[in-house]
Enzyme design. Sequence first.
Site, PDB file in Angstrom:
ATOM      1  N   LYS A   1      23.435  19.298  37.127  1.00 38.22           N
ATOM      2  CA  LYS A   1      22.329  18.334  37.149  1.00 38.22           C
ATOM      3  C   LYS A   1      21.944  18.068  35.692  1.00 38.22           C
ATOM      4  O   LYS A   1      21.245  18.859  35.070  1.00 38.22           O
ATOM      5  CB  LYS A   1      21.136  18.878  37.931  1.00 38.22           C
ATOM      6  CG  LYS A   1      19.994  17.877  38.047  1.00 38.22           C
ATOM      7  CD  LYS A   1      18.835  18.446  38.862  1.00 38.22           C
ATOM      8  CE  LYS A   1      17.716  17.421  38.974  1.00 38.22           C
ATOM      9  NZ  LYS A   1      17.154  17.055  37.664  1.00 38.22           N
TER      10      LYS A   1
ATOM     11  N   CYS B   1     -19.308  22.733  39.064  1.00 42.33           N
ATOM     12  CA  CYS B   1     -20.544  22.430  38.350  1.00 42.33           C
ATOM     13  C   CYS B   1     -21.443  21.626  39.277  1.00 42.33           C
ATOM     14  O   CYS B   1     -21.002  20.658  39.901  1.00 42.33           O
ATOM     15  CB  CYS B   1     -20.237  21.638  37.082  1.00 42.33           C
ATOM     16  SG  CYS B   1     -21.674  20.829  36.350  1.00 42.33           S
TER      17      CYS B   1
END
EC number: 6.5.1.2
Length: 678
Positions: free
Chosen positions: A119, A430
């Site tokens: 590959k 938060c």
Amino acid sequence: MAQNSSLIAAELEALRQTIRAHEYAYYVLEAPNIADSEFDALMQKLRALEAASGLPIPADSPTQRVGGKADNRFRNVAHHIAMLSLDNVFNADEFADFYRRLQEQLSPTTAISLIAEPKFDGLAINLRYENGILQRASTRGDGITGEDVTQNVRTISTIPLRLNTHTPPDVIEIRGEIYMPKKAFYALNEQAAANGEKIFANPRNAASGSLRQLDPRITARRQLAFFAYGYGEITNYQLPETYEALLEQYRAWHIPVCSLHQKAATLPEALAAYQQFAKQREQLPFDIDGVVFKVNRFADQQRAGFLARAPRWAIAWKFPALEKTTRIEAIELQVGRTGAVTPVARLQPVTIAGVVVRSASLHNAREIARKDIRVGDTIFIRRAGDVIPEVVSVVLEKRLPDAPVFAMPEHCPVCAAAIVQNEDEAVARCSGGLHCPAQRVAALIHFASREALDIRGLGEKLIQQLVAQEFVRTPADLFCLTADDWASLPRMGKKSAHNVMTAIDAAKKTTLARFIYALGIRGVGSVNAQALAAHFGDLAAFMAADRAALQEIEGIGDVVAADIEHFFADEDNRAVIAAIVAAGVHWSTELTKKIIDAPLLGKTVVITGTLPSLSRAEAQKRLETLGAKVTSQVSRQTDFLLLGADAGSKLARAQAFSVPIIDEAQLQTWWQHYGNAV
């Protein structure tokens, strides 16, 4: 005179053939049969004869490899047949599952012949030869449309400008990989460092950057190379029975083919082939990041067929990520759009597979505790899938005695609001909402993004400036900015200010689905936004819906329904929505109601060919406005194929799957009836 011209033309062609043979021997076979000085002399002779002859110089002449003026852009070109990607597997069990699926589909009682090949880690390319002459080279792009890089590809010495045959196909598209050999990569970076220039992170980036140079002469100096591994459109050519035979045909045409491919007739042979490539990896003269396995017989490939974006008859088995050790210098916190507080390890820079890694996400506090990661630790790090940096484990033997245990702070590092965490969630968040500058920036980026209100030119840097100057706190503030506000920003000229103000004004005209997506409700992506808009047809009805009503919609589960309910329970969120609408953001309620009855609502549509009057982007926007989902590949799940002129393989696949075919006229009819209120 005519006879002299014929003799000169014959002499020129004979000389060109001689030079082509020497180029093939030198660049592809790496077995030169004449000295460099002799080759240079032949090239000089050819240039002189071409200049003196007065005859037209053919595009495939060896003298035409390098030349031409620098271009300022690359033209987009549509692929006649889509350049599909491959699905990946990462271990032997996953590969065995792939092999068994193939065997069940093709030959339950006998083994399947596969070809295993490297590959290559480069850039996919499509070479179009017409009557044996290289006419166009284009990148993969998105698989449907690529960039025309013909002039640059012509400079790559291993790619023939003419196929070595007297009987070429009328058309053949040869697909493969352009890569940069390791030797060329190291030399390029050494030269760049010596010149004080930016160096490339890895050979893949170097190959991509070199191929996309605006000046072909720069590409010519970069020593790029090519390997063929597939085909696209073919006219007047009968494919051989096997992929292996096709590679031999390519080799006969002087197309470079990697000699490392090998047959695997059984599953054990395929597993052995993978292991062999893995052992060879570091010694190869070019980078590879896995092994590709393909069914050898083309008839079997056709029987196996395709998934939406990849063939069923091939798979890429990626190598395990390379691991290195380095040191954690700090753990910092990043705050995202939905308030997610993500710890990030700042690392002593380390090079993994050619890429310099300086940071890695630690995901959440639970993951840090599970791996017992501390500041100052020496850790093993890898690039998962050879892409994303991942901390694998800690080298406890090297831990400092006073290394502190990580604890998530009680307050947001950006806005000091309380950090909260639900028991059923690993992520801490938060609680500051849009009062938090970090969440504000991320929310504004999302609001302006292409799938949301699509405010062209309003990018991250500009949004950060607006937030820093306290010009913008919520998305509604964007519509209240004056020319003076924009002009006061650093490096903001009058023209740029005018352009972004025009884009913001244009974004006021949108759709309910886009608006819902732009709100940034957790869990509501573009697909869910489309479903919500179609179901409720009205913003007020959507905002008033309770959890039970929301869960009646396909794709909206209990968690997302709860997130939507929570979002609208916040009076600040409601106030922002009211301000945005008051600023002039609007959509057609009548259109939204019409779309509920539209034949395209919830349907999957693929576009192919050139439409008579609409661009592909315009057609896609209309389809999505009418409630459709536009995808790039035809599959059994495709509901309609929108057909234009010069259609490629998608038409054949649609016919094979009995997909209904519509044309632009039908789309225009639906648009007039259901969409003309936009």
